[in-house]
Design a protein around this motif. Structure first.
Motif, PDB file in Angstrom:
ATOM      1  N   VAL A 157       1.287   9.804 -10.059  1.00 38.51           N
ATOM      2  CA  VAL A 157       0.275  10.048 -11.095  1.00 38.51           C
ATOM      3  C   VAL A 157      -0.277  11.460 -10.928  1.00 38.51           C
ATOM      4  CG1 VAL A 157      -2.059   9.424 -11.869  1.00 38.51           C
ATOM      5  CG2 VAL A 157      -0.366   7.631 -11.473  1.00 38.51           C
ATOM      6  N   ALA A 158      -0.559  11.848  -9.685  1.00 37.86           N
ATOM      7  CA  ALA A 158      -1.114  13.180  -9.423  1.00 37.86           C
ATOM      8  C   ALA A 158      -0.139  14.288  -9.837  1.00 37.86           C
ATOM      9  CB  ALA A 158      -1.473  13.317  -7.942  1.00 37.86           C
TER      10      ALA A 158
ATOM     11  N   ARG B  99      -1.524   6.597 -15.148  1.00 44.93           N
ATOM     12  CA  ARG B  99      -2.361   5.430 -14.853  1.00 44.93           C
ATOM     13  C   ARG B  99      -2.772   4.885 -16.216  1.00 44.93           C
ATOM     14  NH1 ARG B  99      -4.526   4.241 -10.188  1.00 44.93           N
ATOM     15  NH2 ARG B  99      -4.400   6.398  -9.463  1.00 44.93           N
TER      16      ARG B  99
ATOM     17  N   TYR C 231       0.104   1.043 -14.176  1.00 43.77           N
ATOM     18  CA  TYR C 231       0.876   2.293 -14.244  1.00 43.77           C
ATOM     19  C   TYR C 231       1.945   2.159 -15.316  1.00 43.77           C
ATOM     20  CZ  TYR C 231      -1.271   2.848  -9.641  1.00 43.77           C
ATOM     21  OH  TYR C 231      -2.163   2.928  -8.620  1.00 43.77           O
TER      22      TYR C 231
ATOM     23  N   ARG D  32      -7.069   0.347 -14.805  1.00 43.91           N
ATOM     24  CA  ARG D  32      -7.340   0.052 -13.399  1.00 43.91           C
ATOM     25  C   ARG D  32      -6.183  -0.756 -12.817  1.00 43.91           C
ATOM     26  NH1 ARG D  32     -11.456  -3.375 -10.176  1.00 43.91           N
ATOM     27  NH2 ARG D  32     -11.583  -2.077  -8.325  1.00 43.91           N
TER      28      ARG D  32
ATOM     29  N   ARG E 207       1.747   1.662  -3.514  1.00 41.86           N
ATOM     30  CA  ARG E 207       0.545   2.103  -4.243  1.00 41.86           C
ATOM     31  C   ARG E 207       0.292   3.593  -3.989  1.00 41.86           C
ATOM     32  NH1 ARG E 207      -2.484  -1.953  -2.908  1.00 41.86           N
ATOM     33  NH2 ARG E 207      -2.149  -3.058  -4.846  1.00 41.86           N
ATOM     34  N   SER E 208       0.449   4.041  -2.747  1.00 39.15           N
ATOM     35  CA  SER E 208       0.262   5.461  -2.428  1.00 39.15           C
ATOM     36  C   SER E 208       1.288   6.319  -3.162  1.00 39.15           C
ATOM     37  CB  SER E 208       0.395   5.685  -0.919  1.00 39.15           C
ATOM     38  OG  SER E 208      -0.646   5.044  -0.234  1.00 39.15           O
TER      39      SER E 208
ATOM     40  N   ASP F  91       0.247   6.570  -6.766  1.00 36.62           N
ATOM     41  CA  ASP F  91      -0.867   7.506  -6.937  1.00 36.62           C
ATOM     42  C   ASP F  91      -0.382   8.956  -6.836  1.00 36.62           C
ATOM     43  OD1 ASP F  91      -2.666   5.465  -7.342  1.00 36.62           O
ATOM     44  OD2 ASP F  91      -3.336   5.406  -5.256  1.00 36.62           O
ATOM     45  N   ARG F  92       0.556   9.222  -5.940  1.00 33.66           N
ATOM     46  CA  ARG F  92       1.109  10.567  -5.801  1.00 33.66           C
ATOM     47  C   ARG F  92       1.878  10.955  -7.059  1.00 33.66           C
ATOM     48  NH1 ARG F  92       5.799  11.960  -4.199  1.00 33.66           N
ATOM     49  NH2 ARG F  92       6.282   9.960  -3.258  1.00 33.66           N
TER      50      ARG F  92
ATOM     51  N   ASN G 299       0.824  -1.210   0.000  1.00 34.60           N
ATOM     52  CA  ASN G 299       0.000   0.000   0.000  1.00 34.60           C
ATOM     53  C   ASN G 299       0.858   1.259   0.000  1.00 34.60           C
ATOM     54  OD1 ASN G 299      -2.490  -1.232  -0.175  1.00 34.60           O
ATOM     55  ND2 ASN G 299      -2.714  -1.420   2.029  1.00 34.60           N
TER      56      ASN G 299
END
Length: 150
Positions: free
Chosen positions: A132-133, A139, A145, A142, A125-126, A129-130, A122
């Protein structure tokens, strides 16, 4: 005599039912303890990430030149901040190696040796996601990456 026999049978049936319930509850307790450990690990990674983001807002680090050491970093930086940045660097290095391939968070975690538990996965994964942001990676679908290169 018949009444005593029925009572004994009823007690046996009740005891068997309670034994089965005990086994089920012990299994459920173990599963919940594992899930709680994963939540605690994820909570820690989210707290570290939030701390790093808050410190970035207080002291902008993006303004420092890439080739020079960051003047805002001091010996008072926490180990969590250092680990947080280290994971980001490891993830970006991994994507540099795989090129434009689409990968899952679990694959990235495994490649970085961070797939021992769900909390570690996780954390990866976090970080993904950061990234990607911040448009450093994309992304691809689903749970998939890839690098930002088209």
């Amino acid at each position: 005599m018949v009444s005593a026999s029925r009572t004994a049978h009823s007690i046996e049936v009740t005891a068997e039912g309670l034994q089965e319930e005990l086994a089920r509850l012990q299994f459920q307790k173990q599963a919940l303890e594992r899930e709680l450990a994963a939540v605690v690990a994820h909570l820690g990674s989210v707290q570290r990430a939030l701390g790093a983001l808050e410190s970035a807002l207080v002291t902008p680090r993006a303004a420092a030149p890439v080739d020079e050491p960051d003047a805002s970093q001091t010996d008072t930086d926490t180990d969590a901040d250092k680990q947080y940045g280290k994971l980001t660097e490891q993830v970006m290095a991994y994507f540099a190696k795989v090129g434009d391939a689409e990968v899952r968070a679990r694959e990235v975690a495994a490649a970085l040796g961070r797939d021992a538990d769900s909390g570690s996965i996780n954390a990866v994964r976090s970080t993904l996601d950061r990234l990607v942001a911040s448009s450093r990676i994309q992304r691809a679908g689903r749970g998939l990456y890839r690098t930002g290169r088209s």
